[in-house]
Design a protein around this motif. Structure first.
Motif, PDB file in Angstrom:
ATOM      1  N   ALA A 162       0.815  -1.220   0.000  1.00  0.00           N
ATOM      2  CA  ALA A 162       0.000   0.000   0.000  1.00  0.00           C
ATOM      3  C   ALA A 162       0.848   1.269   0.000  1.00  0.00           C
ATOM      4  N   ARG A 165       1.305   1.523  -3.975  1.00  0.00           N
ATOM      5  CA  ARG A 165       0.219   1.216  -4.913  1.00  0.00           C
ATOM      6  C   ARG A 165      -1.114   1.689  -4.362  1.00  0.00           C
ATOM      7  N   ASP A 166      -1.993   2.091  -5.267  1.00  0.00           N
ATOM      8  CA  ASP A 166      -3.338   2.474  -4.849  1.00  0.00           C
ATOM      9  C   ASP A 166      -4.384   1.475  -5.336  1.00  0.00           C
ATOM     10  N   ALA A 167      -3.927   0.369  -5.968  1.00  0.00           N
ATOM     11  CA  ALA A 167      -4.824  -0.701  -6.411  1.00  0.00           C
ATOM     12  C   ALA A 167      -4.055  -2.014  -6.406  1.00  0.00           C
ATOM     13  N   PHE A 223      -6.745  -2.570   4.894  1.00  0.00           N
ATOM     14  CA  PHE A 223      -6.647  -1.183   4.442  1.00  0.00           C
ATOM     15  C   PHE A 223      -7.600  -0.273   5.212  1.00  0.00           C
ATOM     16  N   ARG A 228      -5.964   3.350   4.794  1.00  0.00           N
ATOM     17  CA  ARG A 228      -5.366   3.478   3.460  1.00  0.00           C
ATOM     18  C   ARG A 228      -6.431   3.288   2.386  1.00  0.00           C
ATOM     19  N   VAL A 230      -7.026   1.960  -0.846  1.00  0.00           N
ATOM     20  CA  VAL A 230      -6.492   1.056  -1.861  1.00  0.00           C
ATOM     21  C   VAL A 230      -7.654   0.273  -2.462  1.00  0.00           C
TER      22      VAL A 230
END
Length: 283
Positions: A162, A165-167, A223, A228, A230
């Protein structure tokens, strides 16, 4: 005195917090590839109970290192169990949901038919058989998807990913119960104490966190707990090949553990909040 095989693993680290007076044997003190030396340690130290929290847990690596995995997961526990039986003391051994083949969608009970899909599962099942054959007071505690603030685990991996990356894509057709290592450690101590006064409770038990979820659902919970944003996209096991096959169904029926020792399934969501907070604080 309780003797614990394992020092740096997730459950061993939690045991150290819960039972600071226990004696812990890491790789430097006990070579799990030398089953006879592990057995000698039990005879020499004469503990009141033994907990085996050590193991070869690198599931994919076990496909290429089967000999070492068998030595650590089967031969060493068997020797430990025989030594404990000779001393008449309880032996608590950790095992895994991977001894099952993962068919269906109902929780597996301790007495259900096993059918490992990978080398790791086969070596853990062989270890179970060796512990039972030793004939002493024992408990085999199968658990699943263990997580904590220590060692390597799914929660720490998700938080690390995380950061950049956001996915993410995460497997969604494998379902099981994430289990806090702290709950496993507490259960080991309760079971060891119970076997001292009631050796007839010897047998195989399950402990897994509740509620059951998929790896995708677990990732989403991580998350949320960490605050976060994500996006988690589901992917099938077939589309995410690994060297070792994984069971689709890792649900465990833990009813007999509650009946015998008064241990309920822990709510992993509560523990996840504490674990993520600790990990984020450490950054």
């Amino acid at each position: 005195m309780i003797l614990v095989f394992g020092k740096s693993g997730q459950v061993a680290r939690e045991l150290a917090d819960l039972a600071p007076d226990a004696m812990f044997l890491g790789r430097g003190e006990a070579d799990l590839c030398d089953a006879a030396s592990c057995a000698r340690m039990i005879g020499t130290l004469a503990p009141d109970a033994v907990i085996n929290a050590a193991g070869f847990t690198a599931v994919d690596r076990a496909e290429d290192e089967g000999r070492v995995a068998r030595a650590v997961n089967a031969e060493a526990p068997g020797a430990m169990a025989r030594a404990a039986a000779a001393c008449g003391i309880p032996f608590v051994h950790l095992s895994t949901d991977y001894v099952f083949g993962g068919e269906g969608n109902l929780p597996f009970a301790p007495g259900d038919r096993t059918g490992p899909l990978n080398v790791y599962g086969h070596t853990k099942l062989a270890g179970e058989d060796a512990v039972r054959a030793a004939g002493g007071p024992h408990a085999i505690l199968r658990t699943s998807w263990v997580f904590s603030a220590h060692g390597s685990n799914f929660v720490k991996t998700m938080l690390r990913l995380a950061e950049t990356r956001d996915a993410l894509t995460v497997v969604e057709d494998q379902v099981g119960g994430p289990t806090p290592a702290a709950a496993v450690a507490a259960a080991c101590l309760t079971i060891a104490d119970g076997l001292r006064t009631a050796p007839e409770l010897s047998g195989t038990y399950h402990l897994a966190g509740a509620p059951d979820t998929s790896w995708k659902g677990f990732a989403e919970a991580v998350f949320r707990a960490a605050g976060r944003e994500v996006v988690v996209k589901g992917i099938s096991t077939a589309d995410f090949p690994t060297p070792a096959r994984r069971p689709l169904n890792s649900r465990l029926d833990c009813a007999s553990t509650r009946v015998a020792f008064g241990i309920d399934r822990p709510d992993w969501r509560t523990s996840l909040e504490a674990v993520t907070a600790k990990l984020l604080e450490a950054k």
